[in-house]
Design a protein around this motif. Sequence first.
Motif, short mmCIF file in Angstrom:
data_model
loop_
_atom_site.label_atom_id
_atom_site.label_comp_id
_atom_site.label_asym_id
_atom_site.label_seq_id
_atom_site.Cartn_x
_atom_site.Cartn_y
_atom_site.Cartn_z
N UNK A 78 0.86 -1.19 0.00
CA UNK A 78 0.00 0.00 0.00
C UNK A 78 0.89 1.23 0.00
N UNK A 79 0.65 2.14 -0.94
CA UNK A 79 1.40 3.38 -1.01
C UNK A 79 0.80 4.36 -0.01
N UNK A 80 1.64 4.88 0.90
CA UNK A 80 1.16 5.77 1.95
C UNK A 80 1.94 7.08 1.94
N UNK A 81 1.37 8.10 2.54
CA UNK A 81 2.02 9.40 2.66
C UNK A 81 3.12 9.32 3.70
N UNK A 82 4.29 9.88 3.38
CA UNK A 82 5.40 9.99 4.31
C UNK A 82 6.19 11.23 3.93
N UNK A 83 6.12 12.26 4.75
CA UNK A 83 6.76 13.54 4.42
C UNK A 83 8.27 13.42 4.33
N UNK A 84 8.86 12.38 4.88
CA UNK A 84 10.31 12.22 4.84
C UNK A 84 10.78 11.35 3.67
N UNK A 85 9.86 10.76 2.95
CA UNK A 85 10.22 9.89 1.82
C UNK A 85 10.30 10.70 0.53
N UNK A 86 10.99 10.16 -0.45
CA UNK A 86 11.08 10.79 -1.76
C UNK A 86 9.67 10.90 -2.34
N UNK A 87 9.32 12.03 -2.88
CA UNK A 87 7.99 12.32 -3.44
C UNK A 87 6.87 12.19 -2.40
N UNK A 88 7.22 12.24 -1.10
CA UNK A 88 6.26 12.16 0.00
C UNK A 88 5.43 10.87 0.02
#
Length: 152
Positions: A36-46
């Motif tokens: 599952x693709x989730x939001x992560x402000x620290x990951x590339x492309x969030x």
Amino acid sequence: MLAVLITGAVISKGYQDEPAIKVSDSGKAVWFRIGKKVYDSQAEDNRRWVNLNVKGFNYMVERVQKMQLKEGVYVNIRGRLDEDVWTDKSGETRRNLYVIAEDIEYAGGKAKDDPEGGSAPTHQPEKAPLPTEAPGEFTGYEPFGGTSFFDD
């Protein structure tokens, strides 16, 4: 155990050309991975992928087979979160979370935040079309709990 509801997850490709959906020799257990693709402000492309193992027992084996699930299909899963604990070859204790599926249904369509239709890093599958027909009288849709919210 914790109750979990996972929506819009994609069935992952099998590891090193193994089948995506595996059934035990006894036919009483099934297991596969979902992403599952989730939001992560620290990951590339969030965005980043969360991957989980899913296990199903007894009636879930037949359900997964009737749904003709395969890699790339989007599903919703209701179940319980549990943990495998084992000792590896070097004597170190290992832990891994997994979901014991109690119900599964097609999620249908691609996620709004995923314009590529399920494309992801190489370990994630491309989105595949849902089967058009299932064997027997199974329609491919049964709501959680067996009844529809809108039934009279």
